[in-house]
Design a protein around this motif. Structure first.
Motif, PDB file in Angstrom:
ATOM      1  N   ILE A 222     -44.349  51.522   5.075  1.00 51.41           N
ATOM      2  CA  ILE A 222     -44.881  52.171   6.265  1.00 51.41           C
ATOM      3  C   ILE A 222     -46.390  52.023   6.262  1.00 51.41           C
ATOM      4  CG2 ILE A 222     -45.135  54.355   7.516  1.00 51.41           C
ATOM      5  CD1 ILE A 222     -42.236  53.538   7.468  1.00 51.41           C
TER       6      ILE A 222
ATOM      7  N   THR B  17     -37.206  49.032  13.556  1.00 50.52           N
ATOM      8  CA  THR B  17     -36.912  50.248  14.310  1.00 50.52           C
ATOM      9  C   THR B  17     -36.182  51.219  13.381  1.00 50.52           C
ATOM     10  OG1 THR B  17     -34.733  49.494  15.038  1.00 50.52           O
ATOM     11  CG2 THR B  17     -36.630  48.918  16.452  1.00 50.52           C
ATOM     12  N   LYS B  18     -36.081  52.457  13.826  1.00 52.82           N
ATOM     13  CA  LYS B  18     -35.313  53.441  13.057  1.00 52.82           C
ATOM     14  C   LYS B  18     -33.858  52.985  12.936  1.00 52.82           C
ATOM     15  CE  LYS B  18     -38.128  57.479  14.110  1.00 52.82           C
ATOM     16  NZ  LYS B  18     -38.176  58.799  14.778  1.00 52.82           N
ATOM     17  N   GLU B  19     -33.354  52.370  13.992  1.00 49.40           N
ATOM     18  CA  GLU B  19     -31.977  51.867  13.971  1.00 49.40           C
ATOM     19  C   GLU B  19     -31.817  50.743  12.951  1.00 49.40           C
ATOM     20  OE1 GLU B  19     -28.118  52.049  14.656  1.00 49.40           O
ATOM     21  OE2 GLU B  19     -29.533  53.411  15.614  1.00 49.40           O
TER      22      GLU B  19
ATOM     23  N   GLU C  43     -41.896  54.872  18.070  1.00 48.84           N
ATOM     24  CA  GLU C  43     -41.501  55.387  16.749  1.00 48.84           C
ATOM     25  C   GLU C  43     -42.697  55.458  15.802  1.00 48.84           C
ATOM     26  OE1 GLU C  43     -36.859  53.872  16.914  1.00 48.84           O
ATOM     27  OE2 GLU C  43     -38.230  52.895  15.501  1.00 48.84           O
TER      28      GLU C  43
ATOM     29  N   LYS D 290     -34.451  52.725   1.048  1.00 47.65           N
ATOM     30  CA  LYS D 290     -35.698  52.444   1.772  1.00 47.65           C
ATOM     31  C   LYS D 290     -36.795  51.913   0.854  1.00 47.65           C
ATOM     32  CE  LYS D 290     -35.199  55.907   5.378  1.00 47.65           C
ATOM     33  NZ  LYS D 290     -35.751  57.157   5.925  1.00 47.65           N
TER      34      LYS D 290
ATOM     35  N   ILE E 182     -33.565  50.379  10.219  1.00 41.23           N
ATOM     36  CA  ILE E 182     -33.633  51.033   8.903  1.00 41.23           C
ATOM     37  C   ILE E 182     -32.297  51.682   8.562  1.00 41.23           C
ATOM     38  CG2 ILE E 182     -34.744  52.888   7.586  1.00 41.23           C
ATOM     39  CD1 ILE E 182     -37.305  52.244   9.367  1.00 41.23           C
ATOM     40  N   LYS E 183     -31.741  52.391   9.515  1.00 36.34           N
ATOM     41  CA  LYS E 183     -30.443  53.055   9.306  1.00 36.34           C
ATOM     42  C   LYS E 183     -29.351  52.038   8.990  1.00 36.34           C
ATOM     43  CE  LYS E 183     -27.165  55.951  11.844  1.00 36.34           C
ATOM     44  NZ  LYS E 183     -26.900  56.616  13.132  1.00 36.34           N
TER      45      LYS E 183
ATOM     46  N   ALA F   9     -43.264  50.648  10.672  1.00 35.18           N
ATOM     47  CA  ALA F   9     -42.338  50.358   9.575  1.00 35.18           C
ATOM     48  C   ALA F   9     -42.159  48.847   9.514  1.00 35.18           C
ATOM     49  CB  ALA F   9     -41.000  51.039   9.826  1.00 35.18           C
TER      50      ALA F   9
ATOM     51  N   THR G 114     -44.692  58.611  16.099  1.00 37.90           N
ATOM     52  CA  THR G 114     -44.090  59.812  15.496  1.00 37.90           C
ATOM     53  C   THR G 114     -44.350  59.882  13.992  1.00 37.90           C
ATOM     54  OG1 THR G 114     -41.923  58.807  15.022  1.00 37.90           O
ATOM     55  CG2 THR G 114     -42.243  59.792  17.215  1.00 37.90           C
ATOM     56  N   ARG G 115     -44.745  58.779  13.378  1.00 40.55           N
ATOM     57  CA  ARG G 115     -45.000  58.745  11.930  1.00 40.55           C
ATOM     58  C   ARG G 115     -46.457  59.059  11.590  1.00 40.55           C
ATOM     59  NH1 ARG G 115     -42.184  53.697  12.407  1.00 40.55           N
ATOM     60  NH2 ARG G 115     -39.978  54.019  12.014  1.00 40.55           N
TER      61      ARG G 115
END
Length: 126
Positions: free
Chosen positions: A38, A18-20, A121, A32, A22-23, A45, A124-125
């Motif tokens: 990706i 998830t984006k979370e 997510e 990254k 990754i962060k 991802a 959106t990519r």
């Protein structure tokens, strides 16, 4: 669940992030480019592999080098979604018998929510 640290789940991983996730991993100091790939067609991802294992699996110590900050999917493993069957415990895990039914049920709910986030997510990519 009692993890045996066998590394089977870290072998040729296809773990989605998830984006979370990754962060959180970036906040530990990892770029990254080191850990993330990706899928350009689908937008998903994923963790990268190195020498047949997740980039974060320490083969010598038989453990995850970012365990406290591991991806959400790793936290619920070996509870997974089999699209043909539904929520199951992955047969690859040698400790699958140590997961009580209530833990499987709770982690199953988390898997479903997690996959919804990951799918949204990925869109959106693309």
């Amino acid at each position: 669940m009692l993890c045996s640290n066998c590394g089977i789940c870290c072998t040729e991983t296809e773990m989605l992030l998830t984006k979370e996730d990754i962060k959180r991993i970036e906040q530990k100091g990892f770029h990254k480019k080191y850990f993330l790939k990706i899928d350009k067609k689908e937008g998903y991802a994923q963790l990268k592999n190195r020498n047949g294992y997740c980039v974060f699996y320490n083969l010598e110590k038989h453990q995850c080098s970012i365990y406290p900050d591991k991806p959400s999917g790793c936290s619920v493993y070996p509870v997974i979604l089999d699209e043909a069957v539904g929520i199951i415990i992955d047969d690859l895990c040698p400790q699958k018998a140590t997961i009580p039914a209530d833990e499987q049920k709770e982690k199953g709910k988390t898997v479903i929510q997690l996959l919804k986030v990951i799918d949204a997510e990925a869109k959106t990519r693309c």
